[in-house]
Every structure is written in structure tokens, then in C-alpha cells.
Design a protein around this motif. Sequence first.
Motif, PDB file in Angstrom:
ATOM      1  N   ILE A 102       0.831  -1.194   0.000  1.00  0.00           N
ATOM      2  CA  ILE A 102       0.000   0.000   0.000  1.00  0.00           C
ATOM      3  C   ILE A 102       0.873   1.254   0.000  1.00  0.00           C
ATOM      4  O   ILE A 102       0.622   2.193  -0.738  1.00  0.00           O
ATOM      5  N   ASN A 103       1.878   1.275   0.830  1.00  0.00           N
ATOM      6  CA  ASN A 103       2.884   2.336   0.822  1.00  0.00           C
ATOM      7  C   ASN A 103       4.180   1.748   1.377  1.00  0.00           C
ATOM      8  O   ASN A 103       4.298   0.532   1.488  1.00  0.00           O
ATOM      9  N   HIS A 104       5.133   2.569   1.732  1.00  0.00           N
ATOM     10  CA  HIS A 104       6.448   2.084   2.150  1.00  0.00           C
ATOM     11  C   HIS A 104       6.393   1.219   3.407  1.00  0.00           C
ATOM     12  O   HIS A 104       7.208   0.324   3.587  1.00  0.00           O
ATOM     13  N   TRP A 105       5.423   1.451   4.299  1.00  0.00           N
ATOM     14  CA  TRP A 105       5.393   0.740   5.577  1.00  0.00           C
ATOM     15  C   TRP A 105       4.143  -0.105   5.803  1.00  0.00           C
ATOM     16  O   TRP A 105       4.032  -0.772   6.816  1.00  0.00           O
ATOM     17  N   LEU A 106       3.187  -0.107   4.853  1.00  0.00           N
ATOM     18  CA  LEU A 106       1.937  -0.833   5.043  1.00  0.00           C
ATOM     19  C   LEU A 106       1.659  -1.747   3.850  1.00  0.00           C
ATOM     20  O   LEU A 106       1.857  -1.352   2.695  1.00  0.00           O
ATOM     21  N   GLN A 107       1.198  -2.959   4.130  1.00  0.00           N
ATOM     22  CA  GLN A 107       0.868  -3.903   3.061  1.00  0.00           C
ATOM     23  C   GLN A 107      -0.383  -4.688   3.432  1.00  0.00           C
ATOM     24  O   GLN A 107      -0.735  -4.828   4.592  1.00  0.00           O
ATOM     25  N   TYR A 108      -1.063  -5.191   2.394  1.00  0.00           N
ATOM     26  CA  TYR A 108      -2.220  -6.071   2.551  1.00  0.00           C
ATOM     27  C   TYR A 108      -1.831  -7.439   2.018  1.00  0.00           C
ATOM     28  O   TYR A 108      -1.184  -7.542   0.968  1.00  0.00           O
ATOM     29  N   GLN A 109      -2.195  -8.508   2.712  1.00  0.00           N
ATOM     30  CA  GLN A 109      -1.881  -9.854   2.245  1.00  0.00           C
ATOM     31  C   GLN A 109      -3.033 -10.801   2.533  1.00  0.00           C
ATOM     32  O   GLN A 109      -3.830 -10.551   3.414  1.00  0.00           O
ATOM     33  N   PHE A 110      -3.106 -11.857   1.722  1.00  0.00           N
ATOM     34  CA  PHE A 110      -4.003 -12.961   2.039  1.00  0.00           C
ATOM     35  C   PHE A 110      -3.268 -14.251   1.748  1.00  0.00           C
ATOM     36  O   PHE A 110      -2.372 -14.309   0.914  1.00  0.00           O
ATOM     37  N   ARG A 111      -3.629 -15.295   2.465  1.00  0.00           N
ATOM     38  CA  ARG A 111      -2.911 -16.570   2.397  1.00  0.00           C
ATOM     39  C   ARG A 111      -3.883 -17.721   2.182  1.00  0.00           C
ATOM     40  O   ARG A 111      -4.957 -17.752   2.754  1.00  0.00           O
ATOM     41  N   VAL A 112      -3.442 -18.666   1.366  1.00  0.00           N
ATOM     42  CA  VAL A 112      -4.124 -19.936   1.172  1.00  0.00           C
ATOM     43  C   VAL A 112      -3.097 -21.016   1.483  1.00  0.00           C
ATOM     44  O   VAL A 112      -1.983 -20.979   0.951  1.00  0.00           O
ATOM     45  N   ALA A 113      -3.457 -21.959   2.348  1.00  0.00           N
ATOM     46  CA  ALA A 113      -2.528 -23.021   2.736  1.00  0.00           C
ATOM     47  C   ALA A 113      -3.255 -24.350   2.801  1.00  0.00           C
ATOM     48  O   ALA A 113      -4.455 -24.408   3.071  1.00  0.00           O
ATOM     49  N   SER A 114      -2.501 -25.396   2.564  1.00  0.00           N
ATOM     50  CA  SER A 114      -3.029 -26.747   2.653  1.00  0.00           C
ATOM     51  C   SER A 114      -1.942 -27.653   3.207  1.00  0.00           C
ATOM     52  O   SER A 114      -0.764 -27.483   2.881  1.00  0.00           O
ATOM     53  N   GLY A 115      -2.354 -28.606   4.021  1.00  0.00           N
ATOM     54  CA  GLY A 115      -1.353 -29.492   4.594  1.00  0.00           C
ATOM     55  C   GLY A 115      -1.973 -30.658   5.326  1.00  0.00           C
ATOM     56  O   GLY A 115      -3.061 -31.123   5.004  1.00  0.00           O
ATOM     57  N   ILE A 116      -1.262 -31.070   6.352  1.00  0.00           N
ATOM     58  CA  ILE A 116      -1.643 -32.257   7.112  1.00  0.00           C
ATOM     59  C   ILE A 116      -1.495 -31.938   8.600  1.00  0.00           C
ATOM     60  O   ILE A 116      -0.672 -31.104   8.987  1.00  0.00           O
ATOM     61  N   GLY A 117      -2.304 -32.614   9.405  1.00  0.00           N
ATOM     62  CA  GLY A 117      -2.232 -32.380  10.831  1.00  0.00           C
ATOM     63  C   GLY A 117      -2.332 -33.664  11.627  1.00  0.00           C
ATOM     64  O   GLY A 117      -2.865 -34.669  11.157  1.00  0.00           O
ATOM     65  N   TYR A 118      -1.809 -33.602  12.838  1.00  0.00           N
ATOM     66  CA  TYR A 118      -1.925 -34.706  13.779  1.00  0.00           C
ATOM     67  C   TYR A 118      -2.705 -34.181  14.983  1.00  0.00           C
ATOM     68  O   TYR A 118      -2.331 -33.173  15.587  1.00  0.00           O
TER      69      TYR A 118
END
Length: 170
Positions: A102-118
Motif C-alpha cells: 500500500i505504501n512504504h510501511w503498510l501492506q495487505y496480504q491474504f494466504r491460502v494453505a493446505s497441509g496435514i495435521g496430527y
Amino acid sequence: ILIPLSLAGQQPADTIKAVRAFSVTVQKGVVFIQKPVVQGARGAVPFSFGADYFLQQLDYPSYHYCGAFIRTGVSLNFTDFQSQVVGKTITGAVFIEPVYRINHWLQYQFRVASGIGYATNPFDPVSNPANQTYSTHLNTYLHLSTGLGLRLTKNLGIDFNGHIHHISNA
């Protein structure tokens, strides 16, 4: 949904095309009961901590491709649901995370993840009949998140994200 706090450290990005970085996460959340059959999970208050290792693309061709700098990496997390019924989980996942500056010190992000769990405390008709949320120790794991990142220094940032984690029978 977990409310996280993440700290990430990386090398300066002035002339670098990509950086490898490491982040530490701490999350606190709530469990949504979507069906009456999983009422045994009511009252669980998940607390999670983990680590991410990722490659952050910083070059123009990567940015030009989709208008964002792309992070790809792996994540390892431990979650204590603070519930005798649900138990604890360890999850490992791969992720992709577009980062929009967005500017030098601010950003927008989104994440998609897939994996395995115990998971430690699956359904058992004798020892844990109340856990109708999962029935095996090994489970699939899906994750979505979005939020804002603040650059604190040239090498340190903090992210504020909202997360949805889904753990399901494998």
C-alpha cells in the motif's frame, strides 16, 4: 478463527530479487459450532503458536504478473484447544500469499494453505464419545487468512491477520 500476531525478519530488499525469511506466530481464537452434532467442541478456546519459512519475491516480473509480491513457504503450528474433548493439534502446510504494498510501511496480504495435521484426541466410542469433530489422529488441514502488515524497520515487520483453520478427517 484465530487472532494472530506475527513477527517476521528479513534482509533488506533494495536490489534483491527475492529474500528468504522466517516468522514466528502467536494466535488466540474461537471455535464455531456449525452443526449440532459437534457440540462437544463448544467452549474450546484455541491458542496456537508456530513458525513460517518463506521466499518473498521482490522482482518486477513477479510483481507485473499479478500486481503483488508473492510469498511461498511452509508453516508449522501447534494448537492447544484448551478442551479435554478436542485436544491438541500439530499442523504442517505449504502456502502461497500475495502481498500488496500500500505504501512504504503498510501492506495487505491474504494466504491460502493446505497441509496435514496430527490431532491428539479423536473420537472414540468408549474414551471420547463427545468428540464428533474428527475421528482419526491424521487429518487434512486447510487455512485461509487476510490482514495487514506493518514494516517496523528495514528488517522487521508485524502482521495483524484474521484466520480460518479447518481440520478434517483424512
